[in-house]
Write a protein that holds these residues in place. Structure first.
Motif, PDB file in Angstrom:
ATOM      1  N   GLU A 132     -36.058  51.620 -32.521  1.00 23.23           N
ATOM      2  CA  GLU A 132     -37.033  51.527 -31.441  1.00 23.23           C
ATOM      3  C   GLU A 132     -37.830  52.822 -31.284  1.00 23.23           C
ATOM      4  O   GLU A 132     -39.015  52.788 -30.944  1.00 23.23           O
ATOM      5  CB  GLU A 132     -36.343  51.135 -30.140  1.00 23.23           C
ATOM      6  N   LEU A 133     -37.193  53.968 -31.544  1.00 22.68           N
ATOM      7  CA  LEU A 133     -37.935  55.225 -31.476  1.00 22.68           C
ATOM      8  C   LEU A 133     -38.971  55.310 -32.593  1.00 22.68           C
ATOM      9  O   LEU A 133     -40.078  55.827 -32.386  1.00 22.68           O
ATOM     10  CB  LEU A 133     -36.977  56.424 -31.548  1.00 22.68           C
TER      11      LEU A 133
ATOM     12  N   THR B 223     -29.443  54.897 -24.463  1.00 17.97           N
ATOM     13  CA  THR B 223     -29.852  53.512 -24.693  1.00 17.97           C
ATOM     14  C   THR B 223     -31.252  53.557 -25.281  1.00 17.97           C
ATOM     15  O   THR B 223     -31.929  54.598 -25.225  1.00 17.97           O
ATOM     16  CB  THR B 223     -29.890  52.722 -23.381  1.00 17.97           C
ATOM     17  N   PRO B 224     -31.735  52.463 -25.849  1.00 16.97           N
ATOM     18  CA  PRO B 224     -33.125  52.457 -26.326  1.00 16.97           C
ATOM     19  C   PRO B 224     -34.110  52.833 -25.218  1.00 16.97           C
ATOM     20  O   PRO B 224     -35.073  53.565 -25.459  1.00 16.97           O
ATOM     21  CB  PRO B 224     -33.318  51.020 -26.798  1.00 16.97           C
ATOM     22  N   GLN B 225     -33.842  52.365 -24.002  1.00 25.47           N
ATOM     23  CA  GLN B 225     -34.756  52.657 -22.894  1.00 25.47           C
ATOM     24  C   GLN B 225     -34.742  54.144 -22.529  1.00 25.47           C
ATOM     25  O   GLN B 225     -35.799  54.766 -22.364  1.00 25.47           O
ATOM     26  CB  GLN B 225     -34.368  51.819 -21.654  1.00 25.47           C
ATOM     27  N   SER B 226     -33.542  54.727 -22.428  1.00 28.74           N
ATOM     28  CA  SER B 226     -33.474  56.143 -22.060  1.00 28.74           C
ATOM     29  C   SER B 226     -33.995  57.027 -23.191  1.00 28.74           C
ATOM     30  O   SER B 226     -34.560  58.097 -22.945  1.00 28.74           O
ATOM     31  CB  SER B 226     -32.043  56.534 -21.688  1.00 28.74           C
ATOM     32  N   ALA B 227     -33.828  56.582 -24.431  1.00 26.51           N
ATOM     33  CA  ALA B 227     -34.346  57.350 -25.570  1.00 26.51           C
ATOM     34  C   ALA B 227     -35.870  57.351 -25.575  1.00 26.51           C
ATOM     35  O   ALA B 227     -36.505  58.385 -25.834  1.00 26.51           O
ATOM     36  CB  ALA B 227     -33.803  56.786 -26.877  1.00 26.51           C
ATOM     37  N   ARG B 228     -36.474  56.208 -25.287  1.00 25.13           N
ATOM     38  CA  ARG B 228     -37.939  56.156 -25.218  1.00 25.13           C
ATOM     39  C   ARG B 228     -38.450  57.027 -24.067  1.00 25.13           C
ATOM     40  O   ARG B 228     -39.458  57.737 -24.212  1.00 25.13           O
ATOM     41  CB  ARG B 228     -38.412  54.709 -25.034  1.00 25.13           C
ATOM     42  N   ARG B 229     -37.759  56.977 -22.944  1.00 24.36           N
ATOM     43  CA  ARG B 229     -38.166  57.795 -21.800  1.00 24.36           C
ATOM     44  C   ARG B 229     -38.050  59.287 -22.130  1.00 24.36           C
ATOM     45  O   ARG B 229     -38.922  60.089 -21.761  1.00 24.36           O
ATOM     46  CB  ARG B 229     -37.303  57.446 -20.588  1.00 24.36           C
ATOM     47  N   LEU B 230     -36.974  59.660 -22.825  1.00 27.88           N
ATOM     48  CA  LEU B 230     -36.797  61.045 -23.257  1.00 27.88           C
ATOM     49  C   LEU B 230     -37.949  61.472 -24.151  1.00 27.88           C
ATOM     50  O   LEU B 230     -38.531  62.557 -23.965  1.00 27.88           O
ATOM     51  CB  LEU B 230     -35.469  61.187 -23.995  1.00 27.88           C
TER      52      LEU B 230
ATOM     53  N   ARG C 112     -43.071  64.597 -24.933  1.00 24.15           N
ATOM     54  CA  ARG C 112     -44.483  64.631 -25.339  1.00 24.15           C
ATOM     55  C   ARG C 112     -45.398  64.988 -24.177  1.00 24.15           C
ATOM     56  O   ARG C 112     -46.449  65.603 -24.374  1.00 24.15           O
ATOM     57  CB  ARG C 112     -44.884  63.283 -25.934  1.00 24.15           C
ATOM     58  N   GLU C 113     -44.995  64.615 -22.967  1.00 24.74           N
ATOM     59  CA  GLU C 113     -45.838  64.876 -21.799  1.00 24.74           C
ATOM     60  C   GLU C 113     -45.567  66.226 -21.154  1.00 24.74           C
ATOM     61  O   GLU C 113     -46.253  66.615 -20.206  1.00 24.74           O
ATOM     62  CB  GLU C 113     -45.628  63.755 -20.775  1.00 24.74           C
ATOM     63  N   GLY C 114     -44.568  66.941 -21.657  1.00 24.25           N
ATOM     64  CA  GLY C 114     -44.271  68.261 -21.126  1.00 24.25           C
ATOM     65  C   GLY C 114     -43.470  68.244 -19.839  1.00 24.25           C
ATOM     66  O   GLY C 114     -43.432  69.245 -19.114  1.00 24.25           O
ATOM     67  N   ASN C 115     -42.817  67.124 -19.543  1.00 25.09           N
ATOM     68  CA  ASN C 115     -41.982  67.052 -18.342  1.00 25.09           C
ATOM     69  C   ASN C 115     -40.681  67.817 -18.553  1.00 25.09           C
ATOM     70  O   ASN C 115     -40.219  67.982 -19.683  1.00 25.09           O
ATOM     71  CB  ASN C 115     -41.670  65.593 -18.001  1.00 25.09           C
ATOM     72  N   GLU C 116     -40.082  68.259 -17.453  1.00 23.97           N
ATOM     73  CA  GLU C 116     -38.819  68.986 -17.559  1.00 23.97           C
ATOM     74  C   GLU C 116     -37.722  68.049 -18.064  1.00 23.97           C
ATOM     75  O   GLU C 116     -37.545  66.944 -17.551  1.00 23.97           O
ATOM     76  CB  GLU C 116     -38.407  69.568 -16.209  1.00 23.97           C
TER      77      GLU C 116
END
Length: 225
Positions: free
Chosen positions: A101-102, A147-154, A159-163
């Protein structure tokens, strides 16, 4: 691209410092490779030649080490190296799906970097954290129970520069080049942060203590009875 005179002078100074930590100079090869990787983002042919010249080795001897250890990269790496464990336990727990998924989410294949230069994605054989499977590492910091969802969020946060904070260990996530510099022997002050072992790692020890289990005494060696 060959090192600039300024960069080479700085690297030579730091290389001499690193080499001075070892009784045999060639023992400094691995941290020197990390030093070069911290400067370039990977180990180029010029980086190989630099390390060889500092240690009195041949380029072939240095290249043999670079190509043996997967932590040294031969082409540029993004700001964040995302390693997804696809070894047995992580794969069974969802690592294969996370990696698939990544790849789709980021639009890259294995060992490829996103066009913005932020993430290099790679499947790894083991992140040495089976008790938290499936595990993803970012610049060698742990992200557990993914999870696939948490990996995509990570990936999106990176990429967005969030902490982004690792699940264990350092309180701040460093960049790929910063991580390489730490491995070269220049700590960032976070080595003592976070727990040395998480709850899942200590379950077996707790059970043993609760049940009074102890290791058997070693049998005496012949001639020492």
């Amino acid at each position: 691209m060959p090192f600039t005179e300024e960069a080479r002078a700085r690297l030579e100074t730091e290389a001499a410092e690193i080499i001075g930590r070892y009784p045999q100079s060639r023992s400094a090869l691995m941290p020197l490779l990390h030093l070069v990787q911290a400067h370039e983002g990977y180990v180029s042919a010029d980086g190989v030649d630099f390390c060889a010249s500092q240690l009195g080795l041949t380029a072939a001897e240095v290249a043999a080490v670079v190509t043996f250890y997967t932590m040294y990269k031969r082409r540029p790496v993004g700001d964040y190296h995302v390693g997804v464990c696809t070894n047995t336990l992580c794969a069974i727990m969802g690592g294969d799906k996370i990696f698939a998924e990544l790849k789709e989410h980021l639009g890259v294949g294995n060992d490829e970097t996103t066009p913005d230069g932020k993430i290099t994605l790679e499947h790894v054989e083991c992140n040495a954290a089976c008790d938290y499977a499936p595990v993803v590492m970012v610049n060698w910091e742990f992200f557990d129970n993914m999870t696939p969802q948490s990996a995509r969020r990570l990936a999106d946060d990176l990429r967005e520069g969030n902490e982004v904070r690792p699940a264990r260990g350092a309180g701040r996530l460093c960049t790929w080049r910063e991580a390489s510099r730490i491995l070269a022997g220049y700590p960032d002050g976070q080595a003592g942060d976070g727990p040395a072992a998480g709850a899942a790692t200590l379950v077996g020890l707790k059970i043993a203590k609760d049940r009074g289990w102890t290791a058997p005494e070693a049998a005496p060696e012949e001639g020492h009875r």
